[in-house]
Design a protein around this motif. Structure first.
Motif, PDB file in Angstrom:
ATOM      1  N   VAL A 188       0.839  -1.185   0.000  1.00  0.00           N
ATOM      2  CA  VAL A 188       0.000   0.000   0.000  1.00  0.00           C
ATOM      3  C   VAL A 188       0.883   1.248   0.000  1.00  0.00           C
ATOM      4  O   VAL A 188       1.791   1.370   0.812  1.00  0.00           O
ATOM      5  CB  VAL A 188      -0.918  -0.003   1.243  1.00  0.00           C
ATOM      6  CG1 VAL A 188      -1.715   1.273   1.325  1.00  0.00           C
ATOM      7  CG2 VAL A 188      -1.834  -1.206   1.228  1.00  0.00           C
ATOM      8  N   ASN A 206     -15.061   0.433  -0.794  1.00  0.00           N
ATOM      9  CA  ASN A 206     -14.565  -0.746  -1.484  1.00  0.00           C
ATOM     10  C   ASN A 206     -13.148  -1.024  -0.983  1.00  0.00           C
ATOM     11  O   ASN A 206     -12.295  -0.131  -0.984  1.00  0.00           O
ATOM     12  CB  ASN A 206     -14.571  -0.483  -2.993  1.00  0.00           C
ATOM     13  CG  ASN A 206     -14.096  -1.656  -3.798  1.00  0.00           C
ATOM     14  OD1 ASN A 206     -13.006  -2.166  -3.575  1.00  0.00           O
ATOM     15  ND2 ASN A 206     -14.902  -2.064  -4.750  1.00  0.00           N
ATOM     16  N   LEU A 207     -12.902  -2.241  -0.556  1.00  0.00           N
ATOM     17  CA  LEU A 207     -11.598  -2.626   0.002  1.00  0.00           C
ATOM     18  C   LEU A 207     -10.465  -2.318  -0.968  1.00  0.00           C
ATOM     19  O   LEU A 207      -9.445  -1.752  -0.587  1.00  0.00           O
ATOM     20  CB  LEU A 207     -11.602  -4.111   0.361  1.00  0.00           C
ATOM     21  CG  LEU A 207     -10.280  -4.694   0.839  1.00  0.00           C
ATOM     22  CD1 LEU A 207      -9.887  -4.089   2.178  1.00  0.00           C
ATOM     23  CD2 LEU A 207     -10.379  -6.203   0.948  1.00  0.00           C
ATOM     24  N   TYR A 208     -10.643  -2.660  -2.231  1.00  0.00           N
ATOM     25  CA  TYR A 208      -9.586  -2.455  -3.217  1.00  0.00           C
ATOM     26  C   TYR A 208      -9.366  -0.964  -3.497  1.00  0.00           C
ATOM     27  O   TYR A 208      -8.252  -0.538  -3.730  1.00  0.00           O
ATOM     28  CB  TYR A 208      -9.897  -3.223  -4.499  1.00  0.00           C
ATOM     29  CG  TYR A 208     -10.022  -4.695  -4.216  1.00  0.00           C
ATOM     30  CD1 TYR A 208      -8.904  -5.448  -3.880  1.00  0.00           C
ATOM     31  CD2 TYR A 208     -11.247  -5.341  -4.244  1.00  0.00           C
ATOM     32  CE1 TYR A 208      -9.004  -6.785  -3.583  1.00  0.00           C
ATOM     33  CE2 TYR A 208     -11.358  -6.682  -3.951  1.00  0.00           C
ATOM     34  CZ  TYR A 208     -10.230  -7.409  -3.624  1.00  0.00           C
ATOM     35  OH  TYR A 208     -10.337  -8.731  -3.320  1.00  0.00           O
ATOM     36  N   TRP A 209     -10.426  -0.190  -3.441  1.00  0.00           N
ATOM     37  CA  TRP A 209     -10.271   1.257  -3.606  1.00  0.00           C
ATOM     38  C   TRP A 209      -9.478   1.824  -2.439  1.00  0.00           C
ATOM     39  O   TRP A 209      -8.566   2.630  -2.634  1.00  0.00           O
ATOM     40  CB  TRP A 209     -11.637   1.939  -3.696  1.00  0.00           C
ATOM     41  CG  TRP A 209     -11.522   3.425  -3.714  1.00  0.00           C
ATOM     42  CD1 TRP A 209     -11.249   4.215  -4.793  1.00  0.00           C
ATOM     43  CD2 TRP A 209     -11.612   4.308  -2.591  1.00  0.00           C
ATOM     44  NE1 TRP A 209     -11.164   5.529  -4.402  1.00  0.00           N
ATOM     45  CE2 TRP A 209     -11.392   5.617  -3.058  1.00  0.00           C
ATOM     46  CE3 TRP A 209     -11.870   4.126  -1.239  1.00  0.00           C
ATOM     47  CZ2 TRP A 209     -11.427   6.724  -2.224  1.00  0.00           C
ATOM     48  CZ3 TRP A 209     -11.899   5.233  -0.408  1.00  0.00           C
ATOM     49  CH2 TRP A 209     -11.679   6.506  -0.899  1.00  0.00           C
ATOM     50  N   LEU A 236      -7.341   0.342  -0.409  1.00  0.00           N
ATOM     51  CA  LEU A 236      -5.955  -0.108  -0.351  1.00  0.00           C
ATOM     52  C   LEU A 236      -5.092   0.407  -1.496  1.00  0.00           C
ATOM     53  O   LEU A 236      -3.957   0.826  -1.288  1.00  0.00           O
ATOM     54  CB  LEU A 236      -5.892  -1.634  -0.321  1.00  0.00           C
ATOM     55  CG  LEU A 236      -6.386  -2.287   0.970  1.00  0.00           C
ATOM     56  CD1 LEU A 236      -6.365  -3.790   0.838  1.00  0.00           C
ATOM     57  CD2 LEU A 236      -5.553  -1.829   2.152  1.00  0.00           C
ATOM     58  N   ASN A 237      -5.619   0.360  -2.734  1.00  0.00           N
ATOM     59  CA  ASN A 237      -4.751   0.735  -3.851  1.00  0.00           C
ATOM     60  C   ASN A 237      -5.392   1.658  -4.883  1.00  0.00           C
ATOM     61  O   ASN A 237      -4.849   1.849  -5.957  1.00  0.00           O
ATOM     62  CB  ASN A 237      -4.186  -0.521  -4.533  1.00  0.00           C
ATOM     63  CG  ASN A 237      -5.260  -1.444  -5.032  1.00  0.00           C
ATOM     64  OD1 ASN A 237      -6.391  -1.020  -5.232  1.00  0.00           O
ATOM     65  ND2 ASN A 237      -4.933  -2.702  -5.227  1.00  0.00           N
ATOM     66  N   LYS A 256      -7.979   1.296  -6.744  1.00  0.00           N
ATOM     67  CA  LYS A 256      -8.694   0.668  -7.859  1.00  0.00           C
ATOM     68  C   LYS A 256     -10.130   0.422  -7.436  1.00  0.00           C
ATOM     69  O   LYS A 256     -10.408   0.072  -6.304  1.00  0.00           O
ATOM     70  CB  LYS A 256      -8.020  -0.637  -8.261  1.00  0.00           C
ATOM     71  CG  LYS A 256      -6.629  -0.410  -8.812  1.00  0.00           C
ATOM     72  CD  LYS A 256      -5.985  -1.688  -9.239  1.00  0.00           C
ATOM     73  CE  LYS A 256      -4.579  -1.398  -9.756  1.00  0.00           C
ATOM     74  NZ  LYS A 256      -3.880  -2.590 -10.147  1.00  0.00           N
ATOM     75  N   GLY A 257     -11.038   0.599  -8.377  1.00  0.00           N
ATOM     76  CA  GLY A 257     -12.451   0.474  -8.047  1.00  0.00           C
ATOM     77  C   GLY A 257     -13.028   1.863  -7.886  1.00  0.00           C
ATOM     78  O   GLY A 257     -12.502   2.841  -8.428  1.00  0.00           O
ATOM     79  N   SER A 265     -18.995   2.769  -3.289  1.00  0.00           N
ATOM     80  CA  SER A 265     -19.066   1.513  -4.018  1.00  0.00           C
ATOM     81  C   SER A 265     -20.301   1.469  -4.899  1.00  0.00           C
ATOM     82  O   SER A 265     -21.376   1.901  -4.497  1.00  0.00           O
ATOM     83  CB  SER A 265     -19.092   0.347  -3.030  1.00  0.00           C
ATOM     84  OG  SER A 265     -19.246  -0.863  -3.704  1.00  0.00           O
ATOM     85  N   GLY A 317     -16.404  -6.009  -1.919  1.00  0.00           N
ATOM     86  CA  GLY A 317     -15.108  -6.275  -2.541  1.00  0.00           C
ATOM     87  C   GLY A 317     -14.183  -7.112  -1.688  1.00  0.00           C
ATOM     88  O   GLY A 317     -13.135  -7.532  -2.140  1.00  0.00           O
ATOM     89  N   SER A 318     -14.575  -7.381  -0.456  1.00  0.00           N
ATOM     90  CA  SER A 318     -13.728  -8.202   0.411  1.00  0.00           C
ATOM     91  C   SER A 318     -14.056  -9.678   0.195  1.00  0.00           C
ATOM     92  O   SER A 318     -15.049 -10.021  -0.444  1.00  0.00           O
ATOM     93  CB  SER A 318     -13.919  -7.821   1.876  1.00  0.00           C
ATOM     94  OG  SER A 318     -15.249  -8.072   2.278  1.00  0.00           O
TER      95      SER A 318
END
Length: 126
Positions: A2, A62-65, A67-68, A70-71, A75, A119-120
């Motif tokens: 991250v 959103n988990l991916y948003w 953390l990185n 994306k997304g 949500s 997203g998890s």
């Protein structure tokens, strides 16, 4: 890994979106106020526990948003589920026996993965 500075920007965006101060955000996700201060200043990196608390308390995140990047945020998962029509499950054809009628075999379940709308996911190994 991250990128901490980008994570801080997304965390600040999240605070602004919900109209929360750092201390009220900390209270809401049940972490010490100093931990939010240390994250926002860049002194500390986010822990897995912290990230999971954010995602659990705020279902639009959103988990991916988070953390990185994306997304999307908020949500789109709720929007897409309300607009989709689920097709009925096809009945098994004679060539495809149903699970109930299948004879027991020596196959064993190796892994089960559950995907959540935020997203998890959780993975369970045998």
């Amino acid at each position: 890994m991250v990128n901490t500075s980008d994570f801080i920007k997304r965390l600040e965006h999240l605070l602004q979106y919900y109209g929360l101060s750092a201390s009220s955000f900390a209270d809401k996700i049940n972490v010490q106020r100093s931990s939010i201060s240390h994250l926002l200043s860049g002194r500390n990196k986010p822990s897995l526990d912290f990230v999971l608390k954010v995602v659990n308390v705020f279902p639009d995140v959103n988990l991916y948003w988070l953390l990185n990047g994306k997304g999307s945020f908020p949500s789109d998962a709720e929007k897409s589920t309300t607009n989709t029509v689920t097709a009925p499950k096809p009945k098994p054809t004679p060539e495809e026996p149903s699970i109930k009628s299948m004879p027991k075999s020596k196959k064993e379940i190796e892994k089960i993965i559950i995907f959540y709308s935020d997203g998890s996911f959780e993975a369970y190994n045998n």
